[in-house]
Design an enzyme around this catalytic site. Structure first.
Site, mmCIF file in Angstrom:
data_model
loop_
_atom_site.group_PDB
_atom_site.id
_atom_site.type_symbol
_atom_site.label_atom_id
_atom_site.label_comp_id
_atom_site.label_asym_id
_atom_site.label_seq_id
_atom_site.Cartn_x
_atom_site.Cartn_y
_atom_site.Cartn_z
ATOM 1 N N SER A 149 0.810 -1.223 0.000
ATOM 2 C CA SER A 149 0.000 0.000 0.000
ATOM 3 C C SER A 149 0.840 1.269 0.000
ATOM 4 C CB SER A 149 -0.938 0.006 1.209
ATOM 5 O OG SER A 149 -1.761 -1.133 1.157
ATOM 6 N N HIS B 82 0.547 -10.111 0.178
ATOM 7 C CA HIS B 82 0.153 -9.488 -1.086
ATOM 8 C C HIS B 82 0.591 -10.393 -2.240
ATOM 9 C CE1 HIS B 82 0.540 -5.365 1.109
ATOM 10 N NE2 HIS B 82 -0.548 -6.018 1.442
#
Length: 510
Positions: A62, A458
């Site tokens: 992010s 991720h």
């Protein structure tokens, strides 16, 4: 005249994966996104590795994602920068690191951080380089305070990392493990000070669970049903005494490079004004590998921030445009600090909307998180007719994806679908336009196809890129884009020239 806002909707952790198994996005009912994709042009863009300034094959995250999106250029990340300096040898002559080593010769060196090669918050190679440098500089007492991962790595991989570092310390000839804490405690970012206090107590006071080795501590945790993320802060003992607690005048090097989860434990260790919990009154030579927060005093920064001129937010402000940044707590820093290239101060005309994230232990317990409240408030803001540009982040696919619960992740994705549908309807009604995208993948890859194991990290998958608006219904999009092409596309949609610092390109085909 009514404003025609341009919105950027970031569905955090929403990647594309053609395989359906273990893919919470493919298994979800997403009528709104399905409809939007039918009506408007869409493609996939890259959000990992070299495309976002990370090493090849490294998954995005992010912080990196929002920095690249806001900058409109590939931003070489701290991971890449620091790893390169180790290869070049500059790392070993870094002024701040050298000062920490010199101070530790008379005292001790404590090296703390996330024991992981996830590359999101830290990298194990940086820890090894610090230990090697300590040996070369003649530091005798080197203690490692390991934070275990299990989010950006397999949930039970800490033993492998511990063994790898132990082998490295044995080979170099200095260093031993002093404490181990799951990142849930040592790296909290939601002001749950009672968690941070447990990690602090282990490192400074030698108080907590006890074990004779890091392997024993990790194994005890597994036997207790707790994975790496949740290992209780544990003090490693030798001859009935803690191996190495932090004492007055010791040097501490925190080798995490990502700021958000490093700030609280750092404040606890260095700040004079602090009310999180009662602490020992000790002073140390404290090194942050990168700058965690400009307001934290009594620290030395090994790798200072890179300055980014003319990020999207700054450039829009220069052009007299108003903007709204909206997110819930978990992703608020991403749509503000990271999107603005590491600048805390809002731009002129930049308003911020923060919705508190729900207070639950893990987000699979409330996969909706605060998405509905965020959407309602954002719809109210859209109705005010005062913003030219809006950035909104939905945290759900990422934060729930990290829990490993596919069932909860499906609910998270379906929640976001409902919310995106409402926002797009309103934006189109106002004559505005939007880009729907993501910063990296996660919820679309929750099972390893080869081992069948749960994946909580991720992914390196591409992410959707949808351009919405009446004038774009028959537009064509270029393929092969990346996150740094989003800001130039937004400027194109706003009929603004792109600043020369932005090296990305508009993905709307001319």
């Amino acid at each position: 005249m009514m404003k025609k806002p341009v919105a950027l909707i970031i569905m955090d952790g929403f990647g594309y994966n053609k395989d359906v198994k273990g893919n919470a996005i493919a298994e979800s009912k997403t009528p709104n996104l399905d409809r939007i994709k039918k009506e408007y042009p869409n493609t996939l863009i890259n959000a990992s590795g070299l495309d976002v300034g990370l090493p090849d094959g490294q998954m995005g995250n992010s912080e990196v994602g929002h920095t690249n999106i806001g900058a409109g250029r590939i931003v070489y990340q701290d991971l890449t920068r620091i790893t390169k300096s180790i290869k070049d040898g500059d790392f070993f002559t870094n002024k701040v690191l050298c000062e920490a080593m010199d101070n530790a010769k008379e005292n001790s060196l404590h090296v703390m951080g996330l024991l992981s090669d996830g590359g999101v918050h830290s990298h194990i190679d940086h820890l090894k380089a610090i230990i090697k440098m300590a040996k070369d500089k003649g530091v005798q007492k080197v203690y490692v305070h390991a934070f275990t991962d299990g989010r950006d790595t397999d949930p039970q991989s800490a033993l492998e990392y511990a063994k790898e570092v132990q082998a490295s310390m044995d080979e170099i000839g200095v260093g031993e493990f002093a404490t181990v804490s799951g990142r849930y405690y040592a790296m909290d970012r939601d002001k749950r000070w009672e968690r941070v206090e447990l990690a602090y107590n282990a490192m400074v006071r030698g108080i907590g669970e006890k074990a004779n080795s890091i392997e024993e501590a990790i194994q005890n945790s597994y036997d207790d049903g707790k994975n790496d993320e949740f290992i209780m802060p544990t003090v490693i003992m030798k001859d009935d005494k803690p191996v190495g607690s932090i004492k007055e005048n010791d040097s501490i090097i925190f080798f995490n490079f990502r700021p958000d989860r490093a700030r609280q434990i750092t404040r606890a260790l260095v700040c004079e004004e602090f009310d999180g919990f009662k602490r020992e009154d000790i002073k140390n030579f404290f090194v942050c590998l990168t700058e965690y927060d400009i307001t934290i005093e009594n620290v030395h920064i090994a790798f200072g921030p890179q300055s980014l001129a003319n990020t999207l937010g700054e450039y829009l402000a220069k052009n007299g445009k108003t903007q709204l940044r909206a997110a819930e707590t978990e992703k608020y820093a991403h749509v503000t600090f990271f999107f603005n290239g590491g600048v805390e101060e809002p731009n002129k005309g930049e308003e911020r909307l923060l919705i508190p994230s729900p207070k639950v232990a893990t987000y699979d317990l409330k996969p909706e998180m605060s998405a509905y409240e965020l959407t309602d408030k954002a719809l109210d803001k859209l109705g005010e007719d005062k913003f030219d540009f809006i950035v909104l982040n939905f945290a759900n696919p990422d934060m729930v994806g990290h829990t490993g619960s596919i069932e909860a992740a499906i609910k998270a994705v379906e929640t976001v679908d409902t919310c995106v549908g409402k926002l797009i309807d309103k934006i189109v009604e106002l004559g505005g336009s939007a880009i729907i995208t993501a910063d990296h993948g996660n919820a679309e890859y929750m099972l390893d196809p080869e081992t069948g194991k749960t994946v909580t990290a991720h992914s390196i998958n591409p992410v959707p890129f949808i351009v919405v608006g009446q004038e774009y219904e028959s537009a064509k999009l270029l393929d092969g884009g990346r996150l740094s092409d989003i800001a130039p596309t937004i400027l194109d949609m706003m009929k603004l020239e792109k600043p020369e610092e932005m090296t990305g390109h508009s993905l709307i085909s001319k």
